[in-house]
Scaffold this motif. Structure first.
Motif, mmCIF file in Angstrom:
data_model
loop_
_atom_site.group_PDB
_atom_site.id
_atom_site.type_symbol
_atom_site.label_atom_id
_atom_site.label_comp_id
_atom_site.label_asym_id
_atom_site.label_seq_id
_atom_site.Cartn_x
_atom_site.Cartn_y
_atom_site.Cartn_z
ATOM 1 N N LEU A 287 0.839 -1.186 0.000
ATOM 2 C CA LEU A 287 0.000 0.000 0.000
ATOM 3 C C LEU A 287 0.880 1.244 0.000
ATOM 4 O O LEU A 287 1.914 1.277 0.667
ATOM 5 C CB LEU A 287 -0.921 0.012 1.224
ATOM 6 C CG LEU A 287 -1.896 -1.162 1.353
ATOM 7 C CD1 LEU A 287 -2.664 -1.058 2.662
ATOM 8 C CD2 LEU A 287 -2.850 -1.194 0.169
ATOM 9 N N ILE A 288 0.477 2.267 -0.749
ATOM 10 C CA ILE A 288 1.190 3.542 -0.786
ATOM 11 C C ILE A 288 0.161 4.644 -0.572
ATOM 12 O O ILE A 288 -0.733 4.838 -1.394
ATOM 13 C CB ILE A 288 1.930 3.742 -2.120
ATOM 14 C CG1 ILE A 288 2.931 2.603 -2.351
ATOM 15 C CG2 ILE A 288 2.649 5.089 -2.143
ATOM 16 C CD1 ILE A 288 3.646 2.665 -3.684
ATOM 17 N N SER A 289 0.280 5.332 0.551
ATOM 18 C CA SER A 289 -0.728 6.316 0.944
ATOM 19 C C SER A 289 -0.930 7.369 -0.136
ATOM 20 O O SER A 289 0.019 7.977 -0.637
ATOM 21 C CB SER A 289 -0.304 6.997 2.249
ATOM 22 O OG SER A 289 -1.278 7.927 2.664
ATOM 23 N N GLY A 290 -2.204 7.562 -0.501
ATOM 24 C CA GLY A 290 -2.559 8.559 -1.493
ATOM 25 C C GLY A 290 -2.378 8.109 -2.926
ATOM 26 O O GLY A 290 -2.839 8.776 -3.857
ATOM 27 N N VAL A 291 -1.719 6.997 -3.135
ATOM 28 C CA VAL A 291 -1.481 6.468 -4.484
ATOM 29 C C VAL A 291 -2.180 5.126 -4.668
ATOM 30 O O VAL A 291 -2.928 4.912 -5.611
ATOM 31 C CB VAL A 291 0.032 6.316 -4.761
ATOM 32 C CG1 VAL A 291 0.276 5.677 -6.125
ATOM 33 C CG2 VAL A 291 0.738 7.659 -4.657
ATOM 34 N N LYS A 292 -1.923 4.229 -3.739
ATOM 35 C CA LYS A 292 -2.551 2.911 -3.756
ATOM 36 C C LYS A 292 -3.042 2.609 -2.348
ATOM 37 O O LYS A 292 -2.311 2.073 -1.516
ATOM 38 C CB LYS A 292 -1.565 1.835 -4.215
ATOM 39 C CG LYS A 292 -2.187 0.443 -4.324
ATOM 40 C CD LYS A 292 -1.159 -0.589 -4.735
ATOM 41 C CE LYS A 292 -1.782 -1.971 -4.843
ATOM 42 N NZ LYS A 292 -2.371 -2.436 -3.568
ATOM 43 N N ASP A 293 -4.262 2.993 -2.064
ATOM 44 C CA ASP A 293 -4.821 2.823 -0.726
ATOM 45 C C ASP A 293 -5.680 1.566 -0.603
ATOM 46 O O ASP A 293 -6.027 1.160 0.503
ATOM 47 C CB ASP A 293 -5.677 4.041 -0.352
ATOM 48 C CG ASP A 293 -4.844 5.312 -0.258
ATOM 49 O OD1 ASP A 293 -3.878 5.317 0.506
ATOM 50 O OD2 ASP A 293 -5.161 6.285 -0.972
ATOM 51 N N GLU A 294 -6.019 0.967 -1.730
ATOM 52 C CA GLU A 294 -6.928 -0.183 -1.725
ATOM 53 C C GLU A 294 -6.147 -1.483 -1.879
ATOM 54 O O GLU A 294 -5.260 -1.597 -2.723
ATOM 55 C CB GLU A 294 -7.942 -0.058 -2.854
ATOM 56 C CG GLU A 294 -9.001 -1.156 -2.857
ATOM 57 C CD GLU A 294 -10.032 -0.960 -3.959
ATOM 58 O OE1 GLU A 294 -10.829 -1.876 -4.183
ATOM 59 O OE2 GLU A 294 -10.021 0.111 -4.591
ATOM 60 N N LEU A 295 -6.487 -2.447 -1.033
ATOM 61 C CA LEU A 295 -5.874 -3.769 -1.135
ATOM 62 C C LEU A 295 -6.270 -4.450 -2.437
ATOM 63 O O LEU A 295 -7.412 -4.337 -2.886
ATOM 64 C CB LEU A 295 -6.339 -4.663 0.021
ATOM 65 C CG LEU A 295 -5.667 -4.506 1.381
ATOM 66 C CD1 LEU A 295 -6.382 -5.382 2.397
ATOM 67 C CD2 LEU A 295 -4.198 -4.870 1.309
ATOM 68 N N ILE A 296 -5.322 -5.162 -3.007
ATOM 69 C CA ILE A 296 -5.626 -6.029 -4.146
ATOM 70 C C ILE A 296 -5.199 -7.440 -3.753
ATOM 71 O O ILE A 296 -4.008 -7.745 -3.659
ATOM 72 C CB ILE A 296 -4.887 -5.570 -5.418
ATOM 73 C CG1 ILE A 296 -5.367 -4.180 -5.843
ATOM 74 C CG2 ILE A 296 -5.098 -6.573 -6.545
ATOM 75 C CD1 ILE A 296 -4.668 -3.622 -7.045
ATOM 76 N N ILE A 297 -6.176 -8.273 -3.479
ATOM 77 C CA ILE A 297 -5.916 -9.645 -3.059
ATOM 78 C C ILE A 297 -6.189 -10.554 -4.246
ATOM 79 O O ILE A 297 -7.309 -10.603 -4.765
ATOM 80 C CB ILE A 297 -6.812 -10.052 -1.866
ATOM 81 C CG1 ILE A 297 -6.633 -9.066 -0.702
ATOM 82 C CG2 ILE A 297 -6.490 -11.481 -1.431
ATOM 83 C CD1 ILE A 297 -5.209 -8.937 -0.198
ATOM 84 N N LYS A 298 -5.162 -11.245 -4.688
ATOM 85 C CA LYS A 298 -5.321 -12.111 -5.855
ATOM 86 C C LYS A 298 -4.649 -13.453 -5.606
ATOM 87 O O LYS A 298 -3.778 -13.585 -4.741
ATOM 88 C CB LYS A 298 -4.750 -11.419 -7.097
ATOM 89 C CG LYS A 298 -3.306 -10.987 -6.982
ATOM 90 C CD LYS A 298 -2.901 -10.142 -8.191
ATOM 91 C CE LYS A 298 -1.477 -9.627 -8.044
ATOM 92 N NZ LYS A 298 -1.079 -8.764 -9.167
ATOM 93 N N ARG A 299 -5.060 -14.419 -6.400
ATOM 94 C CA ARG A 299 -4.551 -15.775 -6.277
ATOM 95 C C ARG A 299 -3.030 -15.788 -6.342
ATOM 96 O O ARG A 299 -2.452 -15.061 -7.159
ATOM 97 C CB ARG A 299 -5.130 -16.628 -7.415
ATOM 98 C CG ARG A 299 -4.953 -18.118 -7.232
ATOM 99 C CD ARG A 299 -5.798 -18.855 -8.241
ATOM 100 N NE ARG A 299 -5.604 -20.299 -8.104
ATOM 101 C CZ ARG A 299 -6.291 -21.206 -8.801
ATOM 102 N NH1 ARG A 299 -7.213 -20.809 -9.662
ATOM 103 N NH2 ARG A 299 -6.060 -22.494 -8.632
ATOM 104 N N PRO A 300 -2.398 -16.497 -5.401
ATOM 105 C CA PRO A 300 -2.904 -17.586 -4.565
ATOM 106 C C PRO A 300 -3.503 -17.170 -3.221
ATOM 107 O O PRO A 300 -3.685 -18.016 -2.341
ATOM 108 C CB PRO A 300 -1.645 -18.429 -4.338
ATOM 109 C CG PRO A 300 -0.544 -17.426 -4.286
ATOM 110 C CD PRO A 300 -0.923 -16.389 -5.314
ATOM 111 N N TRP A 301 -3.764 -15.857 -3.030
ATOM 112 C CA TRP A 301 -4.396 -15.376 -1.808
ATOM 113 C C TRP A 301 -5.883 -15.138 -2.058
ATOM 114 O O TRP A 301 -6.280 -14.760 -3.168
ATOM 115 C CB TRP A 301 -3.724 -14.089 -1.327
ATOM 116 C CG TRP A 301 -2.293 -14.312 -0.927
ATOM 117 C CD1 TRP A 301 -1.182 -14.139 -1.696
ATOM 118 C CD2 TRP A 301 -1.851 -14.804 0.328
ATOM 119 N NE1 TRP A 301 -0.052 -14.478 -0.989
ATOM 120 C CE2 TRP A 301 -0.426 -14.890 0.265
ATOM 121 C CE3 TRP A 301 -2.482 -15.171 1.514
ATOM 122 C CZ2 TRP A 301 0.349 -15.329 1.330
ATOM 123 C CZ3 TRP A 301 -1.712 -15.610 2.581
ATOM 124 C CH2 TRP A 301 -0.317 -15.687 2.480
#
Length: 327
Positions: A287-301
């Motif tokens: 996560l990067i504050s102000g740039v990428k605040d949303e989690l992206i959970i992808k396989r294998p997670w």
């Protein structure tokens, strides 16, 4: 309402005094000074909340003995996790291991400045940490892992004539221990470098990272556990694939929320030098504050245990009452 809250607070204070024979403010100060003690409490909280999550998902949950008679190594194969679970209308059992995130991933390489005595990263160090997640080359990662595997296989089979090294089982779709991808946010490394070069230096200080206010947050698993593979005799400071069915990871240390992600150790990339071990550390996302605040959970997670089970078909175990903690 206020009377009930006061009564609850009094009960907590009484219990703390009974356990430690000091006032609560002393206990709090001791916790502030002991990250390891905080870690134990965070771990215990994660387990309680995981049980709540599983029960809300209609699973029956039983705690597995932490140390059966004879110690941890006497745990039955496949039962080296925290909980035994099954759907309420099923007799299919899975073993779930509960873990948290590594708390120093961002600043492990930081040095203490001799002038202000503050531990901090350089901007070059920050750039070198993040640049590998720009335009990720999965083929290169796969080939690098496979070459490491072939080297270990050759050495092991030379020492064990007539025996076969376990196979290499990485997926081409998600090779290696890291699944983060910052390319949608920094299309080139030069754009990432510009971003870091123009950031406030204080965002690279250890204190900022510890307070979750640093330039970035690395969601990295942490499961140190020295295990010896019976098949190869290799010892590694990480779990064996056969230890449990599913790993659940609480993301609280980096997101500030107790939210779980799940993975199947049979599917995630194993150690290339010891194929029956998983890695000690996996990077789930950054996560990067102000740039990428949303989690992206992808396989294998997976952010839902049902999806993890349905899509990856984790190994099951036979019910064994001797492994259950009935306390």
């Amino acid at each position: 309402m206020s009377n009930n809250l006061t009564k609850s607070n009094n009960n907590v204070c009484d219990w703390l005094f009974e356990q430690f024979h000091v006032e609560p403010n002393i206990i709090i100060e001791a916790l502030k000074r002991s990250p390891s003690a905080q870690g134990y409490i965070h771990g215990a909280i994660s387990e309680i909340l995981l049980v709540e999550y599983l029960k809300n998902m209609n699973y029956d949950v039983q705690r597995i003995k932490e140390k059966p008679a004879g110690g941890f190594d006497e745990k039955k194969k496949g039962y080296k996790g925290d909980f035994l679970i099954k759907k309420q209308d099923s007799n299919i059992y899975y073993v779930v291991e509960c873990k948290g995130l590594k708390t120093n991933s961002e600043f492990r390489a930081a040095k203490t400045d001799e002038t202000d005595h503050v531990k901090k990263l350089t901007k070059e160090q920050a750039f070198n940490t993040l640049k590998k997640y720009i335009n990720v080359d999965k083929n290169h990662i796969y080939k690098k892992g496979y070459n490491t595997y072939l080297k270990s296989k050759k050495q092991w089979e030379a020492k064990n004539p007539g025996k076969m090294f376990p196979p290499f089982r990485w997926s081409h779709n998600f090779p290696g221990p890291d699944t983060a991808d910052l390319t949608p946010y920094f299309s080139t490394k030069s754009k990432l470098k510009f971003f870091i070069d123009n950031c406030d230096d204080s965002l690279l200080h250890e204190t900022a990272f510890r307070e979750n206010k640093g330039l970035y947050k690395i969601l990295q698993t942490h499961q140190p556990s020295t295990r010896i593979d019976d098949e190869t005799g290799i010892s590694s400071a990480a779990p064996l694939i056969s230890d449990f069915s599913i790993m659940a990871v609480d993301l609280f240390q980096r997101t500030g929320k107790h939210e779980f992600v799940f993975m199947n150790p049979n599917e995630i990339s194993h150690s290339p030098s010891s194929p029956n071990h998983i890695y000690q550390n996996y990077i789930i996302d950054i996560l990067i504050s102000g740039v990428k605040d949303e989690l992206i959970i992808k396989r294998p997670w997976f952010s839902n245990i049902n999806d993890c089970i349905k899509i990856t078909n984790p190994k099951t175990v036979e019910y064994d009452s001797s492994q259950i903690d009935y306390r």
